[in-house]
Motif scaffolding. Structure first.
Motif, PDB file in Angstrom:
ATOM      1  N   SER A 179      -0.623   3.328  -3.089  1.00 49.02           N
ATOM      2  CA  SER A 179      -1.180   1.998  -3.379  1.00 49.02           C
ATOM      3  C   SER A 179      -0.423   1.248  -4.463  1.00 49.02           C
ATOM      4  CB  SER A 179      -2.666   2.118  -3.772  1.00 49.02           C
ATOM      5  OG  SER A 179      -3.394   2.649  -2.697  1.00 49.02           O
ATOM      6  N   LYS A 180       0.757   1.670  -4.817  1.00 50.93           N
ATOM      7  CA  LYS A 180       1.565   0.954  -5.794  1.00 50.93           C
ATOM      8  C   LYS A 180       2.645   0.171  -5.054  1.00 50.93           C
ATOM      9  CE  LYS A 180       0.877   4.273  -9.551  1.00 50.93           C
ATOM     10  NZ  LYS A 180       1.532   5.211 -10.495  1.00 50.93           N
ATOM     11  N   HIS A 239     -14.213  -2.968 -21.614  1.00 53.22           N
ATOM     12  CA  HIS A 239     -13.307  -3.400 -20.542  1.00 53.22           C
ATOM     13  C   HIS A 239     -11.854  -3.374 -20.974  1.00 53.22           C
ATOM     14  CE1 HIS A 239     -11.040  -6.477 -18.218  1.00 53.22           C
ATOM     15  NE2 HIS A 239     -11.666  -5.909 -17.199  1.00 53.22           N
ATOM     16  N   THR A 269       0.806  -1.217   0.000  1.00 52.55           N
ATOM     17  CA  THR A 269       0.000   0.000   0.000  1.00 52.55           C
ATOM     18  C   THR A 269       0.837   1.264   0.000  1.00 52.55           C
ATOM     19  OG1 THR A 269      -0.119  -0.091   2.422  1.00 52.55           O
ATOM     20  CG2 THR A 269      -1.926  -1.110   1.195  1.00 52.55           C
ATOM     21  N   ASP A 277     -20.774  -2.351 -15.645  1.00 50.76           N
ATOM     22  CA  ASP A 277     -20.787  -1.643 -14.353  1.00 50.76           C
ATOM     23  C   ASP A 277     -21.174  -2.590 -13.225  1.00 50.76           C
ATOM     24  OD1 ASP A 277     -20.048   0.741 -15.495  1.00 50.76           O
ATOM     25  OD2 ASP A 277     -22.070   1.593 -15.565  1.00 50.76           O
ATOM     26  N   TYR A 323     -16.964 -12.181  -9.130  1.00 53.42           N
ATOM     27  CA  TYR A 323     -15.950 -11.126  -9.029  1.00 53.42           C
ATOM     28  C   TYR A 323     -16.335 -10.114  -7.964  1.00 53.42           C
ATOM     29  CZ  TYR A 323     -12.870 -12.362 -12.874  1.00 53.42           C
ATOM     30  OH  TYR A 323     -11.958 -13.007 -13.667  1.00 53.42           O
ATOM     31  N   GLN A 324     -15.329  -9.676  -7.226  1.00 50.83           N
ATOM     32  CA  GLN A 324     -15.514  -8.652  -6.208  1.00 50.83           C
ATOM     33  C   GLN A 324     -15.054  -7.294  -6.757  1.00 50.83           C
ATOM     34  OE1 GLN A 324     -17.006  -9.413  -3.174  1.00 50.83           O
ATOM     35  NE2 GLN A 324     -17.285 -11.365  -4.259  1.00 50.83           N
ATOM     36  N   PRO A 325     -15.582  -6.195  -6.212  1.00 53.66           N
ATOM     37  CA  PRO A 325     -15.163  -4.872  -6.676  1.00 53.66           C
ATOM     38  C   PRO A 325     -13.647  -4.707  -6.628  1.00 53.66           C
ATOM     39  CG  PRO A 325     -17.039  -4.678  -5.210  1.00 53.66           C
ATOM     40  CD  PRO A 325     -16.604  -6.117  -5.155  1.00 53.66           C
ATOM     41  N   ASP A 326     -13.088  -4.104  -7.663  1.00 49.14           N
ATOM     42  CA  ASP A 326     -11.649  -3.839  -7.790  1.00 49.14           C
ATOM     43  C   ASP A 326     -10.810  -5.085  -8.083  1.00 49.14           C
ATOM     44  OD1 ASP A 326     -12.071  -1.108  -7.252  1.00 49.14           O
ATOM     45  OD2 ASP A 326     -11.986  -1.494  -5.093  1.00 49.14           O
ATOM     46  N   GLN A 327     -11.447  -6.256  -8.192  1.00 50.65           N
ATOM     47  CA  GLN A 327     -10.716  -7.465  -8.561  1.00 50.65           C
ATOM     48  C   GLN A 327     -10.498  -7.472 -10.067  1.00 50.65           C
ATOM     49  OE1 GLN A 327     -12.697 -11.057  -7.328  1.00 50.65           O
ATOM     50  NE2 GLN A 327     -11.112 -12.410  -8.168  1.00 50.65           N
ATOM     51  N   LYS A 328      -9.297  -7.833 -10.499  1.00 53.85           N
ATOM     52  CA  LYS A 328      -8.984  -7.840 -11.927  1.00 53.85           C
ATOM     53  C   LYS A 328      -9.812  -8.908 -12.639  1.00 53.85           C
ATOM     54  CE  LYS A 328      -5.159  -8.098 -15.224  1.00 53.85           C
ATOM     55  NZ  LYS A 328      -3.702  -8.302 -15.422  1.00 53.85           N
ATOM     56  N   GLU A 351     -18.240  -5.048 -12.498  1.00 55.03           N
ATOM     57  CA  GLU A 351     -17.155  -4.374 -11.777  1.00 55.03           C
ATOM     58  C   GLU A 351     -17.544  -4.003 -10.349  1.00 55.03           C
ATOM     59  OE1 GLU A 351     -14.830  -2.338 -15.577  1.00 55.03           O
ATOM     60  OE2 GLU A 351     -16.278  -1.143 -14.438  1.00 55.03           O
TER      61      GLU A 351
END
Length: 266
Positions: free
Chosen positions: A19-20, A219, A15, A254, A182-187, A257
């Motif tokens: 966050s990188k 996407h 983090t 949407d 898929y969960q939010p922010d998961q690639k 994601e």
């Protein structure tokens, strides 16, 4: 307590710096990880991925983390093999160094593959089937179908790839389920969109085929196989309602994601 501190250290590294991944911090405290490969300007992203997958396993060894290592090493090896083919007129040693790095990565893949041959983790079972055509691994993977262990996006997609030529309807159900999980922010794996579109193309359901091709384009705009020109030609050729389908595509993506997508009936 040590495990907790180790995870806190990993979280800090992941983090830091907006966050990188802070690879420099990783190298300061884990020199052996960073010294595995000779420094090179190519494949930095892949090398960082290898570094953090190794740190992940170092802090909390598990079969899942070994799987992450395998994928990271594969990506790095593939990148290095490509880089090694680029000749340097003045710096010939660069080419040799990249070959050495690729060989080192491939050696680690073989080593970890050997270590995980008897694992029952679904990701590793499918890995050994897809990479080495290990029939026993496939059988053990399929034996877990319907269990909680396979109720995740990656495993649902892996199941779908197995059933592609056997049961198209089941394949589509599994692909939808993969998206639903898929969960939010998961690639998101863009190959899921490609696979769904392909199924509808083969079924000649042109509206649904266009819808999922559009979702893929939204996407992954960098995808060279699906361009605006090809989509427009598709619309014209089949006289589709582009405005309506594009709206549905945006809403659907949407939801995926945001983690609120619900599998439609097949």
């Amino acid at each position: 307590m040590k495990t907790t501190l180790a995870y806190l250290s990993l979280i800090f590294l992941l983090t830091a710096c907006d966050s990188k991944p802070n690879f420099a911090d990783l190298c300061d405290s884990n020199a052996e990880i960073c010294n595995e490969f000779k420094e090179d300007s190519w494949c930095k992203r892949e090398r960082i991925k290898v570094g953090f997958s190794n740190l992940e396993h170092k802090l909390a060894a598990s079969d899942l983390h070994k799987y992450h290592q395998l994928i990271a090493y594969e990506d790095y090896a593939q990148c290095m093999v490509h880089a090694s083919k680029i000749e340097h007129i003045k710096l010939k040693h660069k080419q040799t160094m990249r070959v050495d790095n690729a060989i080192q990565a491939q050696s680690r893949i073989k080593e970890i593959s050997k270590e995980t041959m008897n694992s029952n983790h679904p990701h590793l079972l499918y890995y050994h089937w897809s990479r080495y055509i290990n029939e026993e691994s496939l059988a053990r993977f399929l034996a877990q179908e319907g269990s909680k262990a396979l109720d995740n996006s990656r495993s649902q997609y892996n199941l779908a790839t197995h059933y592609t030529k056997i049961d198209p309807k089941k394949t589509l159900t599994l692909l939808y389920r993969a998206l639903q999980l898929y969960q939010p922010d998961q690639k998101i794996n863009q190959e899921i969109f490609q696979s769904i579109a392909t199924i509808f193309i083969e079924k000649q359901e042109v509206k649904k085929a266009y819808l999922w091709l559009r979702i893929l384009r939204l996407h992954s705009p960098e995808n060279e196989e699906v361009t605006e020109k090809s989509l427009n030609n598709y619309v014209i050729g089949y006289k589709l309602n582009k405005k309506l389908l594009d709206k549905i595509a945006n809403i659907t993506l949407d939801k995926i994601e945001a983690g609120t997508f619900e599998s439609p009936k097949v």
